[in-house]
Design a protein around this motif. Structure first.
Motif, PDB file in Angstrom:
ATOM      1  N   SER A 205       0.837  -1.193   0.000  1.00  0.00           N
ATOM      2  CA  SER A 205       0.000   0.000   0.000  1.00  0.00           C
ATOM      3  C   SER A 205       0.873   1.245   0.000  1.00  0.00           C
ATOM      4  O   SER A 205       2.047   1.196   0.367  1.00  0.00           O
ATOM      5  CB  SER A 205      -0.936   0.017   1.219  1.00  0.00           C
ATOM      6  OG  SER A 205      -0.221   0.210   2.415  1.00  0.00           O
TER       7      SER A 205
ATOM      8  N   GLU B  98      -7.344  -2.120  -3.484  1.00  0.00           N
ATOM      9  CA  GLU B  98      -8.139  -1.490  -2.438  1.00  0.00           C
ATOM     10  C   GLU B  98      -7.826  -0.005  -2.380  1.00  0.00           C
ATOM     11  O   GLU B  98      -6.796   0.442  -2.864  1.00  0.00           O
ATOM     12  CB  GLU B  98      -7.891  -2.142  -1.081  1.00  0.00           C
ATOM     13  CG  GLU B  98      -6.460  -2.082  -0.596  1.00  0.00           C
ATOM     14  CD  GLU B  98      -6.304  -2.727   0.774  1.00  0.00           C
ATOM     15  OE1 GLU B  98      -6.188  -1.973   1.765  1.00  0.00           O
ATOM     16  OE2 GLU B  98      -6.307  -3.964   0.845  1.00  0.00           O
TER      17      GLU B  98
ATOM     18  N   ALA C 142      -8.481   3.341   0.543  1.00  0.00           N
ATOM     19  CA  ALA C 142      -8.998   3.764   1.846  1.00  0.00           C
ATOM     20  C   ALA C 142      -8.774   5.260   2.014  1.00  0.00           C
ATOM     21  O   ALA C 142      -7.810   5.822   1.490  1.00  0.00           O
ATOM     22  CB  ALA C 142      -8.303   3.005   2.976  1.00  0.00           C
TER      23      ALA C 142
ATOM     24  N   GLU D  56     -10.053   4.169   9.085  1.00  0.00           N
ATOM     25  CA  GLU D  56     -10.169   4.253   7.627  1.00  0.00           C
ATOM     26  C   GLU D  56     -11.530   3.765   7.154  1.00  0.00           C
ATOM     27  O   GLU D  56     -12.068   2.800   7.701  1.00  0.00           O
ATOM     28  CB  GLU D  56      -9.125   3.353   6.951  1.00  0.00           C
ATOM     29  CG  GLU D  56      -7.705   3.690   7.236  1.00  0.00           C
ATOM     30  CD  GLU D  56      -6.731   2.696   6.635  1.00  0.00           C
ATOM     31  OE1 GLU D  56      -5.537   3.027   6.609  1.00  0.00           O
ATOM     32  OE2 GLU D  56      -7.127   1.591   6.203  1.00  0.00           O
TER      33      GLU D  56
ATOM     34  N   SER E 156     -12.821   1.970   3.880  1.00  0.00           N
ATOM     35  CA  SER E 156     -12.063   1.218   2.875  1.00  0.00           C
ATOM     36  C   SER E 156     -12.969   0.431   1.937  1.00  0.00           C
ATOM     37  O   SER E 156     -14.009  -0.088   2.350  1.00  0.00           O
ATOM     38  CB  SER E 156     -11.118   0.254   3.608  1.00  0.00           C
ATOM     39  OG  SER E 156     -10.401  -0.531   2.700  1.00  0.00           O
TER      40      SER E 156
ATOM     41  N   ARG F 164     -11.884   0.278   9.144  1.00  0.00           N
ATOM     42  CA  ARG F 164     -10.734  -0.325   9.830  1.00  0.00           C
ATOM     43  C   ARG F 164     -10.235   0.631  10.909  1.00  0.00           C
ATOM     44  O   ARG F 164     -10.250   1.842  10.726  1.00  0.00           O
ATOM     45  CB  ARG F 164      -9.555  -0.512   8.875  1.00  0.00           C
ATOM     46  CG  ARG F 164      -9.709  -1.506   7.802  1.00  0.00           C
ATOM     47  CD  ARG F 164      -8.433  -1.521   6.973  1.00  0.00           C
ATOM     48  NE  ARG F 164      -8.554  -2.457   5.884  1.00  0.00           N
ATOM     49  CZ  ARG F 164      -7.925  -2.337   4.725  1.00  0.00           C
ATOM     50  NH1 ARG F 164      -7.119  -1.292   4.504  1.00  0.00           N
ATOM     51  NH2 ARG F 164      -8.068  -3.222   3.781  1.00  0.00           N
TER      52      ARG F 164
END
Length: 178
Positions: A89, A133, A135, A147, A149, A172
């Motif tokens: 990420s 993904e 977020a 987050e 997400s 999250r």
């Protein structure tokens, strides 16, 4: 399949830092099977995903973003598709931030080819899927952030002509470790 297992094993090894602790641990609750333009149609699966994982210490900076290896698992409470993912990420910002990520996932759902549109299971067409993904997060305390997400699973029509995919959306909470 051997390549996928070797890749996931290597990526998991990269996600484990040389020190004893990951940079962050996280957990969240996600709505399973959210229909978005990425899923290409209806989704017969439902339930809630409980997600637990970690992100290693940043390994590099790119365009001002901290690059972090990650690994997490998502368990579906309704008995539908669960999965485990590893990837990388990029975190842009600190107090308020955006965190896109890209990984690979192994799932427990059907790896069969799409042949019955009325099936009560998603037929993903492959056991190994891409896991992009995105977020948006905010720092709540010096070592705690939250987050919103979106996690997508699919194979982008690489392994077969069909690609139903699945999306999960949730929250999250991240805790930075010393």
């Amino acid at each position: 399949m051997k390549f996928a297992i070797a890749f996931l094993t290597g990526a998991a090894a990269l996600a484990l830092p040389a020190t004893a602790h990951a940079q962050e641990i996280f957990g969240g609750v996600f709505v399973h099977g959210v229909n978005t333009p990425l899923t290409l149609g209806g989704d017969p699966e439902d339930g809630v995903d409980v997600q637990l994982g970690y992100r290693a210490r940043p390994i590099a900076q790119l365009f001002g973003a901290k690059l972090q290896p990650y690994a997490f698992g998502a368990l579906n409470t309704a008995g539908d598709t669960s999965f485990a993912a590893v990837g990388l990420s990029a975190k842009f910002g600190d107090s308020i931030y955006i965190r896109p990520g890209l990984g690979l996932a192994l799932h427990t759902g059907s790896a069969g080819k799409f042949d019955n549109p009325f099936n009560d299971k998603i037929e993903f067409g492959s056991r190994v899927l891409f896991e992009p993904e995105i977020a948006v997060g905010a720092r709540l305390a010096p070592r705690i952030s939250a987050e919103l997400s979106l996690v997508h699973l699919s194979h982008a029509t690489i392994f077969s002509g069909q690609n139903p995919g699945i999306d999960t959306v949730g929250v999250r909470v991240n805790v930075e470790l010393p």
